[in-house]
Enzyme design. Sequence first.
Site, PDB file in Angstrom:
ATOM      1  N   PHE A 198       5.698   7.561 -10.923  1.00 37.82           N
ATOM      2  CA  PHE A 198       5.773   8.723 -11.802  1.00 37.82           C
ATOM      3  C   PHE A 198       5.174   8.390 -13.165  1.00 37.82           C
ATOM      4  O   PHE A 198       5.489   7.375 -13.763  1.00 37.82           O
ATOM      5  CB  PHE A 198       7.231   9.159 -11.961  1.00 37.82           C
ATOM      6  N   GLN A 199       4.277   9.235 -13.622  1.00 37.14           N
ATOM      7  CA  GLN A 199       3.575   9.095 -14.899  1.00 37.14           C
ATOM      8  C   GLN A 199       2.803   7.785 -15.003  1.00 37.14           C
ATOM      9  O   GLN A 199       2.692   7.188 -16.061  1.00 37.14           O
ATOM     10  CB  GLN A 199       4.537   9.250 -16.086  1.00 37.14           C
ATOM     11  N   LYS A 248       7.029  -0.860 -19.166  1.00 33.45           N
ATOM     12  CA  LYS A 248       8.381  -0.651 -19.701  1.00 33.45           C
ATOM     13  C   LYS A 248       9.255  -1.889 -19.565  1.00 33.45           C
ATOM     14  O   LYS A 248      10.047  -2.201 -20.462  1.00 33.45           O
ATOM     15  CB  LYS A 248       9.040   0.540 -19.006  1.00 33.45           C
ATOM     16  N   MET A 567     -21.536  27.710 -34.192  1.00 34.13           N
ATOM     17  CA  MET A 567     -22.697  26.890 -33.871  1.00 34.13           C
ATOM     18  C   MET A 567     -23.232  27.216 -32.477  1.00 34.13           C
ATOM     19  O   MET A 567     -24.452  27.197 -32.246  1.00 34.13           O
ATOM     20  CB  MET A 567     -22.354  25.403 -33.976  1.00 34.13           C
TER      21      MET A 567
END
Length: 658
Positions: A198-199, A248, A567
Amino acid sequence: MVLPSKLLLLSLPQAAASASVSIQCTPVGCVHSLMANALQIGKVSGWLGSVSLKASDHVAEHVAVQHFSKRGCNQMGDAGNERNELMELNGADIVVRCLADEGVEHVFGYPGGAVLYIYDAIYKQDKFQHILVRHEQAAVHAADAYSRSSNKVGVCLVTSGPGVTNAVTGIATAYMDSIPMVIISGQVPTHAIGEDAFQECDTVGITRPCVKHNFLVRDIKDLADVMRKAFYIARTGRPGPVLVDIPKDITAAHCKYTPAKGEPVLRSYAPVVKGHQGQIKKAVQMLLQAERPMIYSGGGAILSDASAELHEFVKLVGAPCTNTLMGLGAFPFSDSQFVGMPGMHGTYEANMAMQHCDVLISVGARFDDRVIGNPKHFAQNARKIIHVDIDPSSISKRVKVDVPIVGNVKDVLIDLIAQYKISATETRQNPEALAKWWQQVQVWRGKECMKFASSNEVIKPQSVVQKLWEVTKGDAYVTSDVGQHQMWAAQYYGFDKPRRWINSGGLGTMGVGLPYAMGVQMANPGATVACITGEGSIQMNIQELSTCRQYHLTPKILCLNNRYLGMVRQWQQIDYSSRYAESYMDALPDFVKLAEAYGHVGMRIEKPSDVDGAMREAFKLKDRLVFMDFITDREENVWPMVKAGKGLTEMLLGSEDL
């Protein structure tokens, strides 16, 4: 031996025979005095045991750790002796300690699961302030501008997965403009890397093309060294962003922490600082013999803090000087030797001088496509080129160079000045030829290419920028987004000082203006900060109005609102027969109400006669963010213009040239 805190002072000498003492203490207020007295008793009694503090309050525990860490102790192992044992910290505390050791004062970030240990460590420290942005892209942009405006290394902190992918645009923006930054990203635990956790994303792989260097920390013992290397690499040589990816579990693990001792040593990284003296002598001789010398300065002169040296060098040589978009302010706009910005939207005189000079010295610039246009056209005129740059890969990359000088711009300029003074006594410059060259430059100036038609009916965007210069006396920090408003700001706000013009030059990133203003104001408290933007760009990071509210940031926002992606519309008019495909903004918000909804002041200005009064009123509100929505001429274009693929002398000076 376990001692209540009240008995420590009486009992510690008698406990000298014990190897260690455990102290039970809860009140935060007692910790500092308790530890100080314990250290003093240790000095008197000669006690060498260790003391551990058992605190039920985690803040009290942190205070104790801080108390000893300031004295280089491991708990109380040193006890006033010369013996300096290592302190054991977890990875998150090591990150925070390294940031403090580097002198970091502000960190821009957004929390997430992979960086919660780091955020917990930040909560327990008082060395730097964390700024909570509302989007990770804004965190990187703010850190970027913090660095650009202060010459400090910007720092940001994001979580894994979408946190770091949201940051990639900001990282690439800083990389293209050589901005020193350290990006700390969280990562899934080491055992989960490569398992589509996850992530999880391959942060190192994703960012490799747009960082100066990146690290993935797999061992807690390497963390402190990696952090120090990241800062060193970011700020030395050609500066740039360095990313440190920290799993982590590394932030939770513990190891001994050793304070830094000097700069890191990297065998494979040794940027050249001093220029080759032989090449410097060649360059000086070439300049002394030149009849039409030209000095072309870029962002490197600002990044190396070489403005004073550049000014002295320009005066010594007596040549015209041009600053690139990234170099504006390195040489003063108001100086008579300044001929304006070169390139696609540069002045007629700067482009013509670049093309027709016989000796061109480039100082911290890289001959990019927006400056020299078509390289083949640029090479048509015979000229000698001297190129000063700290990055050898930038030299002769787009144009052939006659005298390459690799080195830090500031150091090279110091040597060039010294050598020029020596050589000028032997080789005299040709004053008649130089005077004739300046006469030609004055003819080109006579084109007055920056003139525009004023109006009493509709607000001209150029006049808004000119009024900003007048109201701020030319002394503001000006950030911009990307588009027509960026070019008008560069053309009409006369920058006389370096690090006052903050914009995305290389990548051309829309949405940078507001977070740039945030970073500038955090780095320069009390300074006047203005953000020049458009109704398209501002909406890309407009959520940062909330960040400004939380941290009492008060930039003045000037939105040049022409209801078009300006632009894009200009190019569509010139190259696509006015087929305005998806460049019209059909459903804009009420910016006044939107600013007020975030707790700020909003103004809508529709008449030219109201511009002066509104501007002055806004800047009197020093403690408020003011959003000024200027309703400008919808079809005003940026002139001059060198179309893509054309040469510097093939300029369009106005609509009449279409």
